[in-house]
Design a protein around this motif. Structure first.
Motif, PDB file in Angstrom:
ATOM      1  N   LYS A 472       0.882  -1.164   0.000  1.00  0.00           N
ATOM      2  CA  LYS A 472       0.000   0.000   0.000  1.00  0.00           C
ATOM      3  C   LYS A 472       0.923   1.218   0.000  1.00  0.00           C
ATOM      4  CE  LYS A 472      -3.667   2.075   2.585  1.00  0.00           C
ATOM      5  NZ  LYS A 472      -4.413   2.151   3.800  1.00  0.00           N
ATOM      6  N   ASP A 473       0.733   2.153  -0.918  1.00  0.00           N
ATOM      7  CA  ASP A 473       1.631   3.310  -1.075  1.00  0.00           C
ATOM      8  C   ASP A 473       3.082   2.871  -1.191  1.00  0.00           C
ATOM      9  OD1 ASP A 473      -0.544   4.990  -0.887  1.00  0.00           O
ATOM     10  OD2 ASP A 473      -0.412   5.056   1.313  1.00  0.00           O
ATOM     11  N   ASP A 484      -8.863   0.115  -0.284  1.00  0.00           N
ATOM     12  CA  ASP A 484      -7.424   0.394  -0.392  1.00  0.00           C
ATOM     13  C   ASP A 484      -6.946   0.234  -1.832  1.00  0.00           C
ATOM     14  OD1 ASP A 484      -7.142   0.867   2.264  1.00  0.00           O
ATOM     15  OD2 ASP A 484      -6.177  -1.062   2.756  1.00  0.00           O
ATOM     16  N   GLY A 486      -3.640  -0.530  -4.016  1.00  0.00           N
ATOM     17  CA  GLY A 486      -2.375  -1.192  -3.688  1.00  0.00           C
ATOM     18  C   GLY A 486      -1.909  -2.128  -4.773  1.00  0.00           C
TER      19      GLY A 486
END
Ligand code: GLY
Length: 872
Positions: A472-473, A484, A486
Motif C-alpha cells: 500500500k503506497d 485500499d 495497492g
C-alpha cells in the motif's frame, strides 16, 4: 597478430576452460534505466550477478561492443590526445557466475597473456595493481603466479570517497561492483609516463590492458554495498590496447584497423595521413562510435542517448573543419568502417545505406551553423583573450548547436579557460524556463525478496494463486482493506505484465471474501508480477488463496493488435526496406502504435501496399506459434530482436507462418486469421528519422471503416450524388462553383457601374471639385474600389469617399483624381472619415482604404466631407 585473430584467440582460450561463448549485446542496454550505454562486458549479465536471472551456464566469454561517452564512464575528452582512449571499443571479457573466483581468474589471465601457446607476452613487461586491502589477490599474484612484489602496486581509495578507487569497479551509480586487480603492459622507456600509483601514471608508457573484477556487492541508490548471492568474476580487456601490444606499436591508432581508418579519414578530409594529427584520430574514433550507435538503433536528437550521438558527430565534424574540410565528409567513412568491421558485425553492412543517410542529415544540419558559430567564438577571443565567457559558450550551444564539450575541446586546443560555471548557470536558467532534458535515474521499486511468479497466461485466462506480498503506497503490508489502492504479488498468475510494448492485463483477483479489481499489471522484478488496483470488497491477506481472472475480452483485442504489429513490422521491412527498425511500440486493446526508423514520410501509395500485404497474411490464416530457443539460434534463424529489449539466454520466438519471426514475450492470437482485419489510421513523424504508424484491427478496424462510410454516405446525400459517384459529383460541383464565382465577379462589375451612375448624381461641387461621400449597401472592399475608380473617370476633378456597413463594421474607400492629389490626398480624406467611425487607414494619394467600428458616426462623417474638401 591481426585484431580479428586476437579476438578469436581470447574466445577460444576461455572456451577451452569451459566458458560459453556469448554474443555481444547491443550498445543500448535492454530495460536498464540506470545506465545509458553498455560500458563493459558485464552489463548484459547484470541480473545474473544480482541473482535475479539464471542461465544454464556459470562461465561465459564475450567480445562486447562498448561505449564510454556519457555518464560515469566517459572517455570522450581524452580521445585523440592519448594513445589508448576511445569512445567506442571492444571489450574482451570472461565471467564466472558464482563458479570460480580470484585464484582461477588470475591464473587464467596470466596463462592467456604469457603462455607461448596463447599470446606469449614477456612476463617482465607486465605489472599489476590490487585494491589496497586485497591481500588475497596480492598473495596469489606474488606467491602462486610469481610476480615480484615490487611489480604489484596496492591502490586504495584514490578518488575521494570510500570505494572510489581505480581498483574498485562499479558499473554505474548503482549495481554490481567489487574490488579489482589490473594488469599493465610497459611500452618501454621511450614512451613518457610512470607506473600505476606514481604521479605521472597518466602517461602512455604503462597501459592498463586487463581488469579482473571480483564481483562481490550490489550498490544501492544510497551508496550502501550489499553482498551478492555468490562471489563472481567479471573481467574486461580492451581489444584495441591488446592489439597495440601484440602488433608492437605504442598506440591503438597504429594497429591494423586504425591505420586503415585513419587513411580513409585523411582521404576524406584532404590532409596527409599522419599519426601525429589528433583530429584524424578523433574522427577515426568517432566514426566507429556513431556508426555502431546508429546500427544499434540510436539516432541524433536533443536528449538522452540521441544527444550523446549528436555530440560525437558534431565533435568529429568540427575536427574535420579544423583540418580545412568544410564540406560533408563524415558519413563517407561508413563504407570504410563497414569493410573493416563488417565481418565481425554484419549489421554494419546491412545498415550501411541507412547509417550514411542518418549521418549525412546530421552533418548537413550542423554545417549550417558551424561557420557562424566559429565566427562568434573567434570574435569572443579577439585580442588574445584567455577566457571564454559562460554566456558565449551558452550562445554557442543554444544558437549554433555547439555542445559544450565541443566548445571545451576548442578551448583546450587553444589553451583558453572556459567559464564552465557561467555556462552551467545559463543552462540552469534556461532549464528552469522549462526546457526538458533527458533523465536517467534509477527506478524506484518496492522491496521484494520472495519467490518468483509463475506466468500461466499464454494458454489460460484464469489461474489459482496465493498472495505472496501486498503493498500500500509502495510499502509492504500484511493485509489490504476494502477501498485500499495497492499492489498484489502472486505465486502464479494469468495476468500479463506490461512489457515489449504490450500493456499489462486488467481483471479481478477473487478470494473467499475479497475482490481486488486489477487495473494494470507490472513487473516488480524480471519474474515477479505486481497486480495494481483497488480492493473492491472484503479483506485480502498474505497467504490468501485467490482466483486470478483476466478481462478476456480486452486481452483478445490486445492480442489481435499485438499480432498485427508483428505483421506490420515485417511488411514495413518488405515494402520500405530492411533499414526499418522498431523504435518503440504501444499495444493495447484499442490500437497499436508503432515507431520505426525511416527517413521520409510513408506515402499514401505505400500505405495501401502495406495494408494489402498485412491483410493478405491475415487471410492466409497462418498458425501463430511460440517456441523457446537459445538466443543465438533464434537470431541465426532470422528472428528480429527489438531495440532496447533485454533478452535472456533462452528466448521466446514468435512465428507467424514464414512471414514474421520475432523475439517476443507477449500474448498473441492463435492464427493470423483471428486478427480479422487490419487498417492503418495514421502516419506521421515523431522525431528526425522516426515515423509513427497507428493501426486498428478486428472490431476496431471495422468500426473505423463503418464510421468513414457513414461520413461518405452523409456527404453523398448532402451533395445529392448518385451512390458511388461522390467524387464525380464533387468535381462537377467544384467546376460549377468556379463558373459561378466568375459570373458573380462579372455581375459585381456591372452592378458597380450602374450604382456608379446613380451615385454620380449625388456629387456636389465645392470650389470646382466634385465631392461625393455616400454609402453603398452590401458592397465589399473590392466592389467599393471598383466603384471609386469608375466614378473618378466619370466625374473628372473629384474627391470621393464610399462606405459600406456590415457586421457592425464600416469599410471605407477614398479616391482622388490625379490632378487634385497636390491639395487633397486620399489617405487624409479616408482618415478624416475613419476617425469619426472609430478607425484609421491609409494608402496612396489617389486611393486609400480604412475600416471603422462605429457605424453610428458614419452619416455625420460623410456629411462633413464636402466642408472638409472646401477648407483645403
Ligand atoms: N567490468 C570490468 C571493466 O570494465 O573494467
Amino acid at each position: 597478430m591481426r585484431t580479428a585473430e586476437i579476438r578469436q584467440k581470447f574466445l577460444s582460450f576461455f572456451e577451452s576452460k569451459g566458458h560459453q561463448i556469448v554474443n555481444s549485446s547491443p550498445l543500448v542496454p535492454g530495460n536498464d534505466p540506470t545506465i545509458m550505454f553498455t560500458v563493459a562486458g558485464m552489463v548484459q549479465f547484470k541480473d545474473v550477478f544480482l541473482g535475479n536471472e539464471r542461465r544454464n551456464y556459470s562461465r561465459a566469454v564475450t567480445s562486447q561492443k562498448c561505449l564510454r561517452a556519457g555518464g560515469k564512464h566517459n572517455d570522450l575528452e581524452n580521445v585523440g590526445y592519448t594513445a589508448r582512449h576511445h569512445t567506442f571499443f571492444e571489450m574482451l571479457g570472461n565471467f564466472s557466475f558464482g563458479d570460480y573466483f580470484k585464484r582461477d581468474a588470475l591464473h587464467y589471465a596470466w596463462e592467456f597473456l604469457t603462455s607461448p601457446a596463447w599470446l606469449g607476452l614477456p612476463q617482465e613487461k607486465l605489472m599489476v595493481t590490487v585494491y589496497a586491502t586485497d591481500d588475497e589477490a596480492f598473495e596469489i599474484w606474488n606467491k602462486e603466479v610469481g610476480i615480484p612484489s615490487e611489480r604489484i602496486v596496492r591502490i586504495g581509495d584514490n578518488k575521494g570517497a570510500p570505494y572510489a578507487s581505480d581498483n574498485f569497479w562499479t558499473m554505474g551509480d548503482t549495481g554490481p561492483c567489487g574490488p579489482c586487480t589490473e594488469i599493465f603492459y610497459d611500452h618501454g622507456p621511450d614512451v613518457a609516463g610512470g607506473p600505476p600509483g606514481s604521479p605521472d601514471e597518466d602517461g602512455d608508457r604503462y597501459v592498463e590492458i586487463w581488469n579482473n573484477v571480483f564481483m562481490q556487492f550490489n550498490r544501492d541508490e544510497s551508496g550502501t554495498l550489499h553482498p551478492l548471492p555468490k562471489p563472481s568474476v567479471d573481467t574486461g580487456m580492451g581489444l584495441e590496447r591488446l592489439s597495440a601490444v601484440l602488433q608492437h606499436v605504442h598506440t591503438n591508432y597504429e594497429t591494423d584497423l586504425f591505420v586503415d581508418l585513419l587513411q580513409a579519414t585523411a582521404r576524406e578530409t584532404g590532409v596527409p595521413y599522419n599519426q601525429e594529427t589528433p583530429s584524424l584520430k578523433v574522427i577515426a574514433d568517432h566514426i566507429r562510435a556513431c556508426t555502431f550507435l546508429i546500427a544499434d538503433g540510436v539516432l541524433p536528437s536533443n536528449e538522452g542517448r540521441g544527444y550523446v550521438l549528436r555530440r560525437i558527430v558534431r565533435r568529429a565534424v568540427r575536427h574535420g573543419y579544423k583540418l580545412g574540410q568544410k564540406g560533408l565528409f563524415f558519413h563517407k567513412l561508413v563504407p570504410d568502417l563497414a569493410r573493416l568491421m563488417g565481418e565481425a558485425y554484419p549489421d554494419l553492412l546491412e545498415g550501411q545505406a541507412f547509417i550514411m543517410a542518418a549521418l549525412k542529415t546530421e552533418e548537413e544540419q550542423f554545417a549550417r551553423t558551424l561557420d557562424n558559430g566559429m565566427a562568434l567564438l573567434e570574435k569572443s577571443l579577439e585580442g588574445g583573450k584567455r577566457r571564454l565567457e559562460g554566456k558565449t559558450a551558452f550562445a554557442l550551444h543554444s544558437t549554433y548547436g555547439f555542445p559544450v564539450d565541443l566548445t571545451a575541446d576548442i578551448c583546450r586546443e587553444r589553451e583558453v579557460e572556459l567559464d564552465m560555471a557561467g555556462y552551467e548557470r545559463e543552462l540552469a536558467e534556461e532549464q528552469a524556463r522549462g526546457r526538458a532534458a533527458g533523465t536517467f535515474g534509477a527506478v524506484t521499486q518496492v522491496e521484494y525478496n520472495g519467490d518468483d511468479t509463475t506466468f500461466d497466461g499464454y494458454e489460460h485466462s484464469e489461474a489459482e494463486a496465493r498472495v505472496l506480498a501486498l503493498y500500500k503506497d509502495g510499502v509492504a503490508v500484511d493485509s489490504l482493506q476494502a477501498g485500499d489502492a495497492g499492489m498484489v504479488v502472486l505465486d502464479n498468475t494469468a495476468f500479463y505484465a506490461e512489457g515489449g510494448g504490450q500493456i499489462g492485463d486488467s481483471g479481478q483477483l477473487c478470494g473467499a471474501s475479497a475482490r481486488f479489481e486489477v487495473s494494470d499489471t507490472r513487473k516488480v522484478k524480471s519474474a515477479v508480477f505486481g497486480h495494481v488496483g483497488t480492493l473492491a470488497s472484503g479483506t485480502l491477506k498474505l497467504g490468501d488463496a485467490v482466483s486470478a481472472r483476466i478481462d478476456s475480452g480486452k486481452r483478445l483485442a490486445t492480442a489481435r493488435n499485438h499480432s498485427a504489429t508483428h505483421l506490420l513490422h515485417a511488411a514495413l521491412r518488405q515494402i520500405l526496406g530492411t533499414h526499418v527498425q522498431q523504435k518503440g511500440s504501444l499495444v493495447n486493446h484499442e490500437r497499436t502504435r508503432f515507431d520505426f526508423a525511416h527517413n521520409q514520410a510513408v506515402t499514401a501509395e505505400e500505405i495501401v501496399r502495406i495494408e494489402a500485404l498485412v491483410n493478405q497474411q491475415i487471410v492466409a490464416n497462418h498458425p501463430v506459434g511460440a517456441s523457446i530457443m537459445k538466443q543465438d539460434e533464434a537470431l541465426q534463424a532470422g528472428a528480429m530482436a527489438l531495440f532496447g529489449e533485454k533478452y535472456g539466454d533462452e528466448v521466446r520466438v514468435l512465428k507467424m507462418g514464414e512471414f514474421s519471426t520475432e523475439l517476443c514475450g507477449g500474448t498473441h492470437v492463435q492464427r493470423t486469421g483471428d486478427i480479422g482485419f487490419f487498417k492503418i489510421v495514421a502516419e506521421g513523424g515523431v522525431a528526425a528519422g522516426i515515423r509513427r504508424v497507428e493501426a486498428l484491427t478486428g472490431e476496431g478496424a471495422l468500426a473505423h471503416v463503418q464510421h468513414m462510410e457513414q461520413e461518405i454516405r452523409a456527404a453523398t446525400h448532402l451533395v445529392q450524388a448518385q451512390p458511388g459517384d461522390l467524387v464525380g459529383k464533387l468535381e462537377k460541383l467544384h467546376a460549377e462553383q468556379k463558373a459561378l464565382e466568375k459570373e458573380l465577379a462579372k455581375l459585381r462589375g456591372k452592378l458597380a457601374a450602374s450604382a456608379g451612375n446613380s451615385l454620380q448624381e449625388q456629387a456636389v461641387e465645392v470650389n470646382g471639385i466634385k465631392v461625393l461621400a455616400a454609402t453603398v449597401e452590401g458592397a465589399d472592399n473590392n466592389a467599393l474600389r471598383e466603384m471609386v475608380d469608375k466614378l473618378k473617370d466619370k466625374l473628372g476633378r473629384a474627391a470621393i469617399v464610399l462606405a459600406s456597413v456590415g457586421d457592425g463594421k464600416v469599410a471605407l474607400v477614398a479616391g482622388v483624381t490625379a490632378d487634385l492629389t497636390g491639395t487633397v490626398k486620399a489617405g487624409e480624406l479616408v482618415n478624416f472619415v475613419a476617425q469619426q467611425v472609430g478607425g484609421k487607414g491609409g494608402g496612396r494619394p489617389d486611393m486609400a482604404m480604412a475600416g471603422g467600428t462605429n457605424p453610428a458616426g458614419l452619416p455625420a462623417a460623410l456629411a462633413a466631407v464636402a466642408g472638409w474638401v472646401g477648407a483645403k
